[in-house]
Design a protein around this motif. Sequence first.
Motif, short mmCIF file in Angstrom:
data_model
loop_
_atom_site.label_atom_id
_atom_site.label_comp_id
_atom_site.label_asym_id
_atom_site.label_seq_id
_atom_site.Cartn_x
_atom_site.Cartn_y
_atom_site.Cartn_z
N ARG A 29 0.70 -1.18 -0.09
CA ARG A 29 -0.04 -0.08 0.04
C ARG A 29 0.85 1.34 -0.22
NH1 ARG A 29 -4.06 -1.45 4.76
NH2 ARG A 29 -4.87 -3.40 3.98
N CYS A 30 2.24 1.35 -0.11
CA CYS A 30 3.14 2.39 0.26
C CYS A 30 3.71 2.47 -1.20
CB CYS A 30 4.21 2.05 1.30
SG CYS A 30 5.38 3.07 1.38
N SER A 31 3.66 3.82 -1.71
CA SER A 31 4.33 4.10 -2.94
C SER A 31 5.82 4.28 -2.70
CB SER A 31 3.68 5.56 -3.60
OG SER A 31 3.97 6.74 -2.60
N ILE A 32 6.27 4.69 -1.58
CA ILE A 32 7.72 4.61 -1.36
C ILE A 32 8.35 3.10 -1.35
CG2 ILE A 32 9.71 5.25 0.33
CD1 ILE A 32 7.91 7.48 1.42
N SER A 33 7.47 2.23 -0.82
CA SER A 33 8.00 0.81 -0.83
C SER A 33 8.05 0.54 -2.26
CB SER A 33 7.12 0.11 0.09
OG SER A 33 7.62 -1.20 0.22
N SER A 34 7.05 0.68 -3.06
CA SER A 34 7.19 0.36 -4.42
C SER A 34 8.04 0.85 -5.19
CB SER A 34 5.71 0.81 -5.03
OG SER A 34 4.77 -0.24 -4.63
N THR A 35 8.31 2.06 -4.94
CA THR A 35 9.71 2.88 -5.63
C THR A 35 10.79 2.06 -5.31
OG1 THR A 35 8.26 4.79 -5.76
CG2 THR A 35 10.54 4.94 -6.01
N ALA A 36 11.04 1.95 -3.91
CA ALA A 36 12.47 1.51 -3.54
C ALA A 36 12.49 0.02 -4.23
CB ALA A 36 12.16 1.16 -1.99
N LEU A 37 11.45 -0.78 -4.32
CA LEU A 37 11.60 -2.14 -4.70
C LEU A 37 11.90 -2.09 -6.24
CD1 LEU A 37 11.17 -5.33 -4.42
CD2 LEU A 37 8.67 -4.82 -4.84
N ASP A 38 11.17 -1.18 -6.71
CA ASP A 38 11.57 -1.15 -8.37
C ASP A 38 13.12 -0.80 -8.71
OD1 ASP A 38 10.53 -1.08 -11.15
OD2 ASP A 38 10.91 1.21 -10.93
N ARG A 39 13.44 0.22 -7.81
CA ARG A 39 14.60 0.69 -7.87
C ARG A 39 16.00 -0.31 -7.65
NH1 ARG A 39 15.66 5.82 -4.16
NH2 ARG A 39 17.58 5.48 -4.79
N LEU A 40 15.97 -1.13 -6.81
CA LEU A 40 16.48 -2.36 -6.41
C LEU A 40 16.43 -3.11 -7.37
CD1 LEU A 40 18.61 -3.64 -4.37
CD2 LEU A 40 16.39 -4.46 -3.12
N ARG A 42 15.73 -3.01 -10.55
CA ARG A 42 16.41 -2.50 -11.93
C ARG A 42 17.79 -2.52 -11.85
NH1 ARG A 42 15.01 2.75 -12.81
NH2 ARG A 42 13.94 3.15 -10.95
N ALA A 43 18.11 -2.23 -10.66
CA ALA A 43 19.58 -2.07 -10.43
C ALA A 43 20.26 -3.31 -10.26
CB ALA A 43 20.03 -1.13 -9.29
N TRP A 44 19.67 -4.51 -9.78
CA TRP A 44 20.26 -5.60 -9.42
C TRP A 44 21.01 -6.40 -10.53
CZ3 TRP A 44 20.66 -7.25 -4.44
CH2 TRP A 44 21.20 -8.48 -4.27
N LYS A 45 22.05 -6.88 -10.50
CA LYS A 45 22.97 -7.62 -11.54
C LYS A 45 23.62 -8.76 -10.66
CE LYS A 45 23.94 -3.47 -14.24
NZ LYS A 45 23.28 -2.84 -13.17
N ASN A 46 23.09 -9.96 -10.94
CA ASN A 46 23.34 -11.26 -10.48
C ASN A 46 24.92 -11.47 -10.53
OD1 ASN A 46 20.67 -12.22 -9.42
ND2 ASN A 46 20.20 -12.92 -11.43
N ASP A 47 25.55 -11.08 -11.73
CA ASP A 47 27.13 -11.39 -12.02
C ASP A 47 28.01 -10.51 -11.15
OD1 ASP A 47 26.07 -9.16 -13.65
OD2 ASP A 47 27.62 -9.65 -14.97
N GLU A 48 27.20 -9.35 -10.43
CA GLU A 48 28.13 -8.34 -9.59
C GLU A 48 28.14 -8.71 -8.22
OE1 GLU A 48 27.66 -4.57 -12.34
OE2 GLU A 48 26.79 -4.48 -10.46
N ILE A 49 27.38 -9.64 -7.56
CA ILE A 49 27.42 -9.91 -6.33
C ILE A 49 27.49 -11.40 -5.87
CG2 ILE A 49 24.66 -10.12 -6.27
CD1 ILE A 49 24.93 -8.17 -3.81
N ASP A 100 20.15 0.68 -1.28
CA ASP A 100 20.93 1.31 -2.50
C ASP A 100 21.73 -0.19 -2.90
OD1 ASP A 100 22.32 3.24 -4.10
OD2 ASP A 100 23.97 2.10 -3.30
N TYR A 101 21.42 -0.53 -3.97
CA TYR A 101 22.09 -1.66 -4.90
C TYR A 101 23.57 -1.80 -4.39
CZ TYR A 101 24.25 -4.85 -8.08
OH TYR A 101 24.82 -5.74 -8.77
N GLU A 102 24.30 -0.47 -4.71
CA GLU A 102 25.72 -0.49 -4.79
C GLU A 102 26.03 -0.68 -3.08
OE1 GLU A 102 27.88 -0.29 -7.14
OE2 GLU A 102 26.25 -0.30 -8.59
N GLU A 103 25.42 -0.12 -2.36
CA GLU A 103 25.75 -0.51 -0.87
C GLU A 103 25.66 -1.79 -0.59
OE1 GLU A 103 24.19 2.30 2.15
OE2 GLU A 103 24.41 3.93 0.86
N ILE A 104 24.54 -2.42 -1.01
CA ILE A 104 24.70 -3.73 -0.54
C ILE A 104 25.27 -4.87 -1.26
CG2 ILE A 104 22.82 -5.85 -0.96
CD1 ILE A 104 20.47 -3.73 -0.63
#
Length: 114
Positions: A29-40, A42-49, A100-104
């Motif tokens: 129900r939270c737009s911030i939560s949806s945005t944070a999930l979408d950003r993560l 879109r940034a996620w790259k399995n070969d980098e982590i 933040d994907y980069e921090e993770i």
Amino acid sequence: MNWIKLENSAQLEEIKQKPFALVFKHSTRCSISSTALDRLQRAWKNDEIQEISLYFLDLLRFREISNQIAQEFGVEHQSPQVIVLQNGKVIYHNSHYGIDYEEIKNQVNAKSLV
């Protein structure tokens, strides 16, 4: 991202046994939560982590599990929130637009080199 749905408290024991695990707490129900999930996602790259198990917690359906996570891992509940664990110990957590994907990636990869 290949999410494992976190739907029962017994899975927390499974998470503790993983070399690396990420828990994303999401409010549908939270737009911030949806945005944070979408950003993560879109940034996620399995070969980098390094290998990491990805758990998705729907807070509206499983709030009691979120409360248990806060108690067991000593991380105050937020929404949205990401918690990264190494062998059951929290190595990173953040919430809202601080997720933040980069921090993770940097935290996991640095810990896997030790």
